[in-house]
Design a protein around this motif. Structure first.
Motif, PDB file in Angstrom:
ATOM      1  N   VAL A 168      54.483 -41.604 -10.589  1.00 27.76           N
ATOM      2  CA  VAL A 168      55.070 -42.271  -9.426  1.00 27.76           C
ATOM      3  C   VAL A 168      56.113 -43.235  -9.976  1.00 27.76           C
ATOM      4  O   VAL A 168      55.783 -44.162 -10.724  1.00 27.76           O
ATOM      5  N   ASP A 170      60.048 -45.496  -9.771  1.00 27.91           N
ATOM      6  CA  ASP A 170      60.994 -46.237  -8.939  1.00 27.91           C
ATOM      7  C   ASP A 170      62.336 -45.505  -8.929  1.00 27.91           C
ATOM      8  O   ASP A 170      62.457 -44.391  -9.456  1.00 27.91           O
ATOM      9  N   GLU A 181      54.404 -48.320  -4.046  1.00 28.42           N
ATOM     10  CA  GLU A 181      54.991 -47.070  -3.578  1.00 28.42           C
ATOM     11  C   GLU A 181      56.144 -46.645  -4.480  1.00 28.42           C
ATOM     12  O   GLU A 181      56.846 -47.474  -5.058  1.00 28.42           O
ATOM     13  N   GLY A 182      56.342 -45.350  -4.573  1.00 27.43           N
ATOM     14  CA  GLY A 182      57.442 -44.809  -5.356  1.00 27.43           C
ATOM     15  C   GLY A 182      57.612 -43.336  -5.063  1.00 27.43           C
ATOM     16  O   GLY A 182      57.041 -42.802  -4.105  1.00 27.43           O
ATOM     17  N   GLU A 183      58.390 -42.672  -5.888  1.00 30.85           N
ATOM     18  CA  GLU A 183      58.656 -41.242  -5.731  1.00 30.85           C
ATOM     19  C   GLU A 183      57.784 -40.454  -6.699  1.00 30.85           C
ATOM     20  O   GLU A 183      57.709 -40.776  -7.889  1.00 30.85           O
TER      21      GLU A 183
END
Length: 221
Positions: A168, A170, A181-183
């Protein structure tokens, strides 16, 4: 999004480890052949000596037809998306006609906690699995077996399959701390070759893996 033989074989072998199939099993192929999940449904039984049950074109949208096919062919494994799973549960007599099913594997959409609990309550004899993956990453990247009593309020997508790493990240592709949260980025044998005849899009989504081996790429989901 062309995948590799290595990625597909890795996915199929991991799938056999998660849900061992044998001559006693019958797997329904219900996804349209243009959908990446159809490869999973087609090759899983054929690489394990199981029966392959082909649904008629468009049959994946008809809950009555699917329930009849399960009953007549004694299907043991099927792969409905969550929205179709909900329709099956809403269809009169469908649950009782699915008594042969041992494993329900769902994916392609988010599986709600409410639908998980309802499925396990109304089909208490089955094992329910929530899989996550994309055509760009050899169909299945992570898997989770659902349990009604695990105390969770959401359904995880699970842990990575074999020879797969999930990060996950940035916006600069650095890993974020736990809880941030992230990608989701995926690396390993499952990563495909890129998009056919679309070099700019390939360069944007298939990027060097900063936490990987030299020359390794990862896919930005």
């Amino acid at each position: 999004a062309p995948d590799t033989h290595r990625g597909l074989v890795n996915t199929l072998r991991w799938g056999q480890h998660r849900i061992p199939l044998g001559p006693h099993d019958a797997v329904m192929q219900m996804a349209p052949i243009s959908f990446d999940a159809s490869l999973w449904e087609l090759f899983r039984p054929l690489t394990a000596g199981s029966r392959l049950v082909l649904a008629q074109p468009g049959g994946h949208r008809d809950a009555h037809y699917l329930a009849d096919l399960v009953a007549s062919q004694r299907v043991t494994v099927m792969h409905p998306v969550p929205s179709m799973l909900a329709v099956l549960l809403d269809t009169p007599d469908a649950v009782s006609r699915c008594s042969s099913v041992r494993h329900l594997v769902t994916g392609g959409e988010a599986l709600s906690h409410e639908l998980q609990q309802r499925t396990l309550r109304e089909l208490p004899w089955i094992r329910l699995h929530n899989y996550y993956g994309l055509a760009e990453t050899s169909i299945v990247a992570t898997g989770w077996e659902c349990r009604a009593d695990d105390g969770r309020t959401t359904v995880p997508i699970g842990k990575p399959s074999w020879r797969v790493r999930a990060f996950v990240c940035d916006s600069d592709l650095n890993p974020v701390p736990t809880g941030v949260e992230g990608e989701l980025c995926l690396a390993g044998d499952l990563v495909g070759r890129g998009y056919h005849a679309a070099p700019a899009l390939t360069a944007d989504r298939f990027v060097p893996a900063p936490m990987g081996l030299p020359g390794e790429r990862m896919y930005r989901t």
